[in-house]
Design an enzyme around this catalytic site. Structure first.
Site, PDB file in Angstrom:
ATOM      1  N   ARG A 206      33.514  42.955  44.562  1.00  0.00           N
ATOM      2  CA  ARG A 206      32.720  44.093  44.102  1.00  0.00           C
ATOM      3  C   ARG A 206      32.186  43.940  42.681  1.00  0.00           C
ATOM      4  O   ARG A 206      31.004  44.166  42.425  1.00  0.00           O
ATOM      5  CB  ARG A 206      33.560  45.393  44.140  1.00  0.00           C
ATOM      6  CG  ARG A 206      33.661  46.016  45.484  1.00  0.00           C
ATOM      7  CD  ARG A 206      35.008  46.687  45.643  1.00  0.00           C
ATOM      8  NE  ARG A 206      36.005  45.647  45.766  1.00  0.00           N
ATOM      9  CZ  ARG A 206      36.346  45.093  46.928  1.00  0.00           C
ATOM     10  NH1 ARG A 206      35.850  45.549  48.038  1.00  0.00           N
ATOM     11  NH2 ARG A 206      37.218  44.102  46.978  1.00  0.00           N
ATOM     12  N   THR A 207      33.086  43.615  41.761  1.00  0.00           N
ATOM     13  CA  THR A 207      32.665  43.608  40.352  1.00  0.00           C
ATOM     14  C   THR A 207      31.586  42.550  40.140  1.00  0.00           C
ATOM     15  O   THR A 207      30.549  42.802  39.523  1.00  0.00           O
ATOM     16  CB  THR A 207      33.875  43.361  39.434  1.00  0.00           C
ATOM     17  OG1 THR A 207      34.919  44.265  39.813  1.00  0.00           O
ATOM     18  CG2 THR A 207      33.524  43.585  37.977  1.00  0.00           C
TER      19      THR A 207
ATOM     20  N   LYS B  61      37.672  20.988  33.287  1.00  0.00           N
ATOM     21  CA  LYS B  61      37.896  19.765  32.497  1.00  0.00           C
ATOM     22  C   LYS B  61      38.681  20.052  31.221  1.00  0.00           C
ATOM     23  O   LYS B  61      38.907  19.152  30.421  1.00  0.00           O
ATOM     24  CB  LYS B  61      36.548  19.146  32.115  1.00  0.00           C
ATOM     25  CG  LYS B  61      35.645  18.826  33.290  1.00  0.00           C
ATOM     26  CD  LYS B  61      34.316  18.277  32.754  1.00  0.00           C
ATOM     27  CE  LYS B  61      33.314  18.107  33.880  1.00  0.00           C
ATOM     28  NZ  LYS B  61      31.980  17.776  33.341  1.00  0.00           N
TER      29      LYS B  61
ATOM     30  N   ARG C 215      35.086  37.861  33.657  1.00  0.00           N
ATOM     31  CA  ARG C 215      36.422  38.242  34.135  1.00  0.00           C
ATOM     32  C   ARG C 215      37.310  37.036  33.914  1.00  0.00           C
ATOM     33  O   ARG C 215      36.934  35.899  34.244  1.00  0.00           O
ATOM     34  CB  ARG C 215      36.388  38.613  35.607  1.00  0.00           C
ATOM     35  CG  ARG C 215      37.785  38.672  36.217  1.00  0.00           C
ATOM     36  CD  ARG C 215      37.771  39.176  37.634  1.00  0.00           C
ATOM     37  NE  ARG C 215      37.482  40.603  37.673  1.00  0.00           N
ATOM     38  CZ  ARG C 215      37.569  41.346  38.776  1.00  0.00           C
ATOM     39  NH1 ARG C 215      37.902  40.794  39.925  1.00  0.00           N
ATOM     40  NH2 ARG C 215      37.306  42.634  38.738  1.00  0.00           N
TER      41      ARG C 215
ATOM     42  N   HIS D 178      40.193  46.979  32.548  1.00  0.00           N
ATOM     43  CA  HIS D 178      39.048  46.851  33.450  1.00  0.00           C
ATOM     44  C   HIS D 178      38.147  48.053  33.176  1.00  0.00           C
ATOM     45  O   HIS D 178      38.033  48.968  33.991  1.00  0.00           O
ATOM     46  CB  HIS D 178      39.552  46.847  34.901  1.00  0.00           C
ATOM     47  CG  HIS D 178      38.573  46.321  35.903  1.00  0.00           C
ATOM     48  ND1 HIS D 178      37.229  46.171  35.640  1.00  0.00           N
ATOM     49  CD2 HIS D 178      38.760  45.925  37.182  1.00  0.00           C
ATOM     50  CE1 HIS D 178      36.629  45.702  36.728  1.00  0.00           C
ATOM     51  NE2 HIS D 178      37.538  45.541  37.670  1.00  0.00           N
TER      52      HIS D 178
END
Ligand code: NCD
Length: 333
Positions: free
Chosen positions: A77-78, A107, A129, A157
């Site tokens: 969703r986000t 890396k 995120r 959030h």
């Protein structure tokens, strides 16, 4: 780089330079603690205006702007709603969904180096995120373009909390959030949506909240104390039946399996607080059932047809709230 503890992160965010009181333009959105009542309502009002526009009018708003969406943790969703929000407003949006596998993070590149690199390519804002609690703050300190936090570790959030507040106001038919009693259910320890929403509701003056979880998933004590300092009457229990008939909003969350040290510990913690039609028969007629999603088995699918189940309407609100934030930080906050 040493990681910052929650307390240090919040102490830093107390600085006036992070606050949104004087507007959003070029600001970072890291934490709900940056907001006050006025700035929260500014986002909600902007979301409402954007929803009322037709797609043609919307599509010029961020023309010429570019946004990078960098996700180091899974999301449906986000991630999708930020990409959609940017595109529908006319911005160029580039997204990397599997940063740990498909970017130079694989890396060994540090977060500040990655953020500086994306900045050097000329983007106007970065949505991210990441699994570290201090990630959004670290990123924000690395560059002078806005960083929007789409979930940082176990801590915050903020954009989810804003869309949740929009949903609460809509679904309670315009009740003032200060009069809304939310019962948070499930993983209150690791669930960042609970942390951000409870604090945002407290900022809006909410007087009463309940927290339902097994002992091992209790709300962090520091957050409980912050809520009490903000004037909230905090009630904690491990019995859903203590609150199900009283709460205006039942905010159910997933047990956050990814933070457990072992599968056994996860299985032990899994809540028995499953929401079924039988449980809903004890909830108020005007109750609102919310969940940030994804659900696993906290709400049985036969509850979905209940008109009080608002979780898919919550998702739609996410699109407009994220459009609003992007518009405010990029063009006219
Ligand atoms: C939540 C998250 O990532 O914190 N999901 C979301 O953004 N709606 C909740 C979860 O993963 O359980």
């Amino acid at each position: 780089m040493p990681k910052l503890e929650a307390q240090e992160i919040f102490a830093e965010l107390e600085g006036p330079e992070w606050k949104l009181d004087d507007g959003f333009l070029k600001k970072d959105i890291i934490s709900v603690t940056q907001f006050n009542r006025e700035s929260i309502y500014k986002v909600l009002e902007t979301a409402k205006q954007l929803q009322a526009l037709d797609s043609e009018a919307r599509s010029g708003i961020l023309r010429g702007k570019s946004i990078a969406v960098l996700f180091y943790q899974p999301s449906t969703r986000t991630y999708t709603s930020f990409i959609q929000a940017g595109q529908k407003l006319g911005a160029d949006v580039v997204g990397i969904h599997g940063m740990m596998n498909y970017s130079s993070a694989y890396k060994g590149e540090s977060l500040p180096d990655t953020i500086r690199t994306v900045h050097a390519l000329g983007v106007d804002a970065i949505v991210m995120r990441h699994f570290e609690d201090d990630s959004a703050l670290v990123a924000a300190k690395s560059v002078d373009i806005p960083i929007v936090n789409g979930g940082s570790g176990k801590l915050e959030h903020p954009t989810q909390a804003l869309l949740d507040v929009r949903t609460i106001i809509q679904e309670t038919k315009g009740k003032d959030p200060k009069d809304v009693h939310v019962a948070f259910i499930g993983d209150l320890k690791y669930g960042r949506t609970v942390h951000s929403l409870s604090e945002l509701m407290a900022i809006l003056g909410a007087r009463r909240m309940s927290f339902v979880s097994p002992e091992v998933l209790r709300l962090p004590m520091s957050l409980g104390n912050t809520l009490k300092r903000r004037g909230v009457d905090v009630f904690e229990t491990d019995e859903l039946s203590d609150v199900v008939g009283e709460a205006d909003v039942l905010y159910v969350t997933r047990v956050q399996r990814e933070w457990f040290s072992s599968e056994e510990a996860y299985e032990r913690a899994r809540t028995s607080q499953q929401i079924t039609p039988e449980v809903m028969s004890h909830a108020r007629q005007d109750a609102v059932l919310m969940h940030p999603l994804p659900r696993v088995d906290e709400i049985t699918p036969d509850v979905d047809a209940d008109p009080r189940a608002a979780y898919f309407r919550q998702v739609t609100n996410g699109l407009y709230v994220r459009m609003a934030l992007l518009k405010l930080i990029l063009v006219d906050g």
